[in-house]
Enzyme design. Structure first.
Site, PDB file in Angstrom:
ATOM      1  N   ASP A  77     -34.205 -18.132  -3.915  1.00 57.70           N
ATOM      2  CA  ASP A  77     -33.433 -17.257  -4.811  1.00 57.70           C
ATOM      3  C   ASP A  77     -34.259 -16.937  -6.058  1.00 57.70           C
ATOM      4  O   ASP A  77     -34.167 -17.640  -7.047  1.00 57.70           O
ATOM      5  CB  ASP A  77     -32.122 -17.944  -5.186  1.00 57.70           C
ATOM      6  CG  ASP A  77     -31.182 -17.052  -5.967  1.00 57.70           C
ATOM      7  OD1 ASP A  77     -31.365 -15.832  -5.959  1.00 57.70           O
ATOM      8  OD2 ASP A  77     -30.269 -17.595  -6.605  1.00 57.70           O
ATOM      9  N   GLU A 132     -30.895 -10.704 -13.233  1.00 49.85           N
ATOM     10  CA  GLU A 132     -29.770 -10.767 -12.285  1.00 49.85           C
ATOM     11  C   GLU A 132     -28.938 -12.016 -12.498  1.00 49.85           C
ATOM     12  O   GLU A 132     -27.715 -12.002 -12.312  1.00 49.85           O
ATOM     13  CB  GLU A 132     -30.309 -10.738 -10.847  1.00 49.85           C
ATOM     14  CG  GLU A 132     -29.245 -10.572  -9.771  1.00 49.85           C
ATOM     15  CD  GLU A 132     -28.641 -11.876  -9.274  1.00 49.85           C
ATOM     16  OE1 GLU A 132     -27.606 -11.837  -8.587  1.00 49.85           O
ATOM     17  OE2 GLU A 132     -29.203 -12.962  -9.583  1.00 49.85           O
TER      18      GLU A 132
END
Length: 350
Positions: A99, A134
């Site tokens: 991630d 993000e």
């Protein structure tokens, strides 16, 4: 084993993970991506996310035309703290492995293989957009709406266990701030405890019911952080909590319900921090399994008028992301390159 660990995508991922890229500290990885993509022959822009900002998105494309049909996009920021890379057999561990640096590296490799195979044109077929922020509000992807570009299709990279995401929940993050009156704890009737007030509000929020969805499951409420008080012998003059609802529908209704619950309690303030709606991505593409996910992404932050079709796909598991043992399996990482290629070609054929 040695052969797969020598794959170009592994070398790229190792380089990316060697750079501290936690949210707000993406400058170094942005410069690396700019130079790396320029070395591969792309036209590359580092674009500030706001006038005067030192934080930049990276946008790359082939030739002089910024406009492309398909967008490959991932986020280059990671959650803190930075966890250095380690290799354990065919597993790469460390912050960003799944991630989102592993999927990001696979997207770049997929684009390169499509170029070498002559399956994308040198201009107008694919663009690469790597964004900041993000993990803490989506500032990078929100800024991408102002690039003056539109894409027919967007392929968003996140660790979805190599399945197409059928959709994901939205999120409403908010701060609840209770105000009290300090006094000696032996005479609490002379003051007002902000911590007690805050706990009462949080109990009401915890007891509330939220929408459910056949696809995405139940909406969930979470108390993320608590802060308040001064000492054990002082009635607390202030207290606050940072909370969220991971919601499956009705973003305006969720906000209205939160506001109504908080309004029942005097001397309490409500501050919404950020929000995005649920994303419904019920795609069926031959060769891909599909399943819903509970985590949030940048998908709903890129406006529909900027990007038409959109899919969410990537190697790795969100279940190890944000934790001390984040990792990605190299065979899955390599396999995902072919999957990204299939997705690009699927949308170019449309």
């Amino acid at each position: 084993m040695a052969d797969i660990m020598d794959h170009p995508v592994v070398h790229l991922l190792k380089s990316l993970m060697s750079i501290v890229s936690t949210s707000e500290l993406e400058h170094g990885i942005g410069v690396f991506l700019e130079e790396h993509l320029q070395g591969l022959g792309y036209t590359v822009e580092r674009i500030p996310i706001a006038p005067g900002s030192t934080r930049h998105n990276v946008y790359a494309y082939l030739g002089p035309a910024r406009q492309t049909r398909v967008l490959l996009t991932a986020h280059m920021d990671t959650v803190p703290p930075h966890i250095p890379l380690t290799v354990d057999g065919d597993i790469i561990r460390g912050r960003g492995s799944s991630d989102d640096l592993g999927p990001l590296a696979a997207q770049i490799q997929a684009a390169e293989e499509l170029r070498r195979e002559g399956k994308v044109r040198d201009e107008g077929d694919i663009g690469l957009l790597f964004v900041v922020g993000e993990e803490n509000g989506g500032h990078g992807m929100i800024a991408a709406n102002d690039m003056g570009l539109t894409w027919e299709s967007g392929i968003f990279a996140e660790p979805t266990e190599s399945k197409l995401a059928k959709g994901h929940k939205g999120q409403v993050a908010f701060e609840v701030i209770a105000n009290g009156i300090a006094c000696h704890s032996g005479y609490p009737h002379l003051g007002k405890s902000a911590t007690t007030t805050l706990l009462n509000v949080l109990n009401d929020l915890s007891a509330a019911t939220w929408p459910e969805s056949d696809l995405l499951g139940p909406s969930t409420f979470n108390i993320g952080t608590l802060e308040g008080g001064e000492k054990h012998n002082i009635v607390a003059p202030s207290a606050k909590a940072l909370c969220e609802v991971r919601m499956v529908s009705d973003l305006p209704g969720i906000k209205a319900k939160v506001a109504e619950i908080v309004s029942r309690h005097p001397d309490v303030e409500l501050k919404f921090v950020f929000e995005y709606p649920e994303a419904l991505l019920d795609w069926e593409i031959d060769g891909f399994d599909a399943a819903p996910v509970a985590f949030g992404t940048d998908v709903p932050r890129l406006k529909a008028e900027c990007c038409g079709n959109r899919v969410l796909f990537g190697p790795g598991s969100i279940l190890v992301a944000h934790g001390p043992d984040e990792y990605i399996r190299v065979p899955e990482l390599i396999d995902s390159i072919s999957s990204y290629k299939k997705l690009v070609l699927h949308f170019l054929r449309q």
